[in-house]
Write an enzyme that holds these catalytic residues in place. Structure first.
Site, PDB file in Angstrom:
ATOM      1  N   GLY A  18      44.079  10.444  43.697  1.00 58.55           N
ATOM      2  CA  GLY A  18      42.810  10.411  44.423  1.00 58.55           C
ATOM      3  C   GLY A  18      41.722  11.283  43.831  1.00 58.55           C
ATOM      4  O   GLY A  18      40.736  11.587  44.509  1.00 58.55           O
ATOM      5  N   LYS A  19      41.870  11.655  42.557  1.00 56.47           N
ATOM      6  CA  LYS A  19      40.860  12.525  41.932  1.00 56.47           C
ATOM      7  C   LYS A  19      39.469  11.908  41.934  1.00 56.47           C
ATOM      8  O   LYS A  19      38.473  12.603  42.131  1.00 56.47           O
ATOM      9  CB  LYS A  19      41.240  12.844  40.479  1.00 56.47           C
ATOM     10  CG  LYS A  19      42.434  13.718  40.285  1.00 56.47           C
ATOM     11  CD  LYS A  19      42.562  14.179  38.834  1.00 56.47           C
ATOM     12  CE  LYS A  19      42.451  13.068  37.817  1.00 56.47           C
ATOM     13  NZ  LYS A  19      43.477  12.025  37.964  1.00 56.47           N
ATOM     14  N   THR A  20      39.396  10.604  41.701  1.00 56.96           N
ATOM     15  CA  THR A  20      38.079   9.982  41.542  1.00 56.96           C
ATOM     16  C   THR A  20      37.312   9.965  42.858  1.00 56.96           C
ATOM     17  O   THR A  20      36.126  10.316  42.899  1.00 56.96           O
ATOM     18  CB  THR A  20      38.213   8.561  40.964  1.00 56.96           C
ATOM     19  OG1 THR A  20      38.860   8.643  39.694  1.00 56.96           O
ATOM     20  CG2 THR A  20      36.852   7.914  40.787  1.00 56.96           C
ATOM     21  N   LYS A  36      33.292  12.626  33.490  1.00 56.28           N
ATOM     22  CA  LYS A  36      34.702  12.441  33.156  1.00 56.28           C
ATOM     23  C   LYS A  36      34.791  12.470  31.640  1.00 56.28           C
ATOM     24  O   LYS A  36      34.453  11.494  30.974  1.00 56.28           O
ATOM     25  CB  LYS A  36      35.245  11.122  33.709  1.00 56.28           C
ATOM     26  CG  LYS A  36      36.713  10.921  33.337  1.00 56.28           C
ATOM     27  CD  LYS A  36      37.503  10.268  34.433  1.00 56.28           C
ATOM     28  CE  LYS A  36      38.990  10.286  34.078  1.00 56.28           C
ATOM     29  NZ  LYS A  36      39.831   9.747  35.142  1.00 56.28           N
ATOM     30  N   LEU A 189      39.949   6.081  54.393  1.00 58.75           N
ATOM     31  CA  LEU A 189      38.678   5.642  54.971  1.00 58.75           C
ATOM     32  C   LEU A 189      38.555   4.131  54.848  1.00 58.75           C
ATOM     33  O   LEU A 189      38.804   3.568  53.783  1.00 58.75           O
ATOM     34  CB  LEU A 189      37.498   6.307  54.249  1.00 58.75           C
ATOM     35  CG  LEU A 189      37.458   7.834  54.288  1.00 58.75           C
ATOM     36  CD1 LEU A 189      36.266   8.346  53.494  1.00 58.75           C
ATOM     37  CD2 LEU A 189      37.420   8.361  55.708  1.00 58.75           C
TER      38      LEU A 189
END
Length: 219
Positions: A18-20, A36, A189
């Protein structure tokens, strides 16, 4: 707030942790630019394209990659497949008049070259690190091992952001054994959009949380 924040590096305990989306959350909440440095896999515009689309970011808020490789594999191998050797000297932090969120590729021990690990690059940058971890089962081992590696290199960990469904015990256990704060928790979400991210940022009072964390570091 904006003038007080230097570059923050977003790392993960694993691939697809879930880094992005967390990077996008920080870019939005801290009014930051996004970079990045090394992208492996260009489908859909890569992570830069995903962050731009999610937040509807103008081009001047996004710094182009130093390296963008075709294949979605470890950077060292992607570079070899593309015949484009990665040179760590090209990963210098770009100048930025705004806060900068730097999203790394994969986990801490991912090779960028056959002789240079991601954690070597973190040590070279010397920037505060936000570690993204899964919220649920399996996170304790991955996260505590990652924190141990960062501590071994004397790297500055600002704290953890947990991604996924809420867990009743893991946040407290990670703080206890990892000796770093859980800064925030990003739940699933639906839909995942800028408005939902902003709501979570406000609900968790994260502008104040980051202001306090940064103030504590200056003392």
């Amino acid at each position: 707030m904006r003038s007080r924040i230097g570059p923050l590096v977003v790392c993960g305990t694993d691939t697809d942790v879930g880094k992005t989306v967390v990077s996008a959350w920080l870019v939005q909440g801290l009014k930051a630019n996004y970079w990045k440095p090394v992208q492996s896999g260009l489908e859909g515009g890569g992570d830069r394209g995903r962050v731009q689309q999610l937040l509807d970011l103008p081009a001047d808020r996004v710094v182009p990659e130093a390296y963008a490789f075709q294949q979605p594999v470890s950077p060292h191998w992607a570079a070899e497949l593309d015949g484009l050797p990665l040179e760590p000297e090209r990963l210098r932090l770009p100048p930025s008049s705004e806060p900068l969120i730097v999203e790394t590729a994969g986990g801490l021990m991912v090779p960028l070259t056959r002789g240079w690990l991601q954690i070597d690059q973190l040590q070279h940058w010397g920037c505060p690190i936000v570690l993204v971890a899964r919220s649920g089962l399996g996170t304790l081992n991955h996260t505590l091992l990652s924190l141990e590696a960062l501590k071994h290199r004397d790297l500055d960990v600002l704290g953890l952001i947990l991604n996924g469904p809420p867990h009743a015990d893991n946040p407290n256990t990670l703080e206890q054994f990892g000796s770093v704060p859980v800064i925030a928790h990003l739940p699933p979400l639906s839909p995942l959009n800028a408005q939902q991210l902003e709501q979570q940022w406000i609900q968790q009072n994260l502008s104040s949380v980051f202001a306090q964390l940064l103030a504590d570091r200056r003392e």
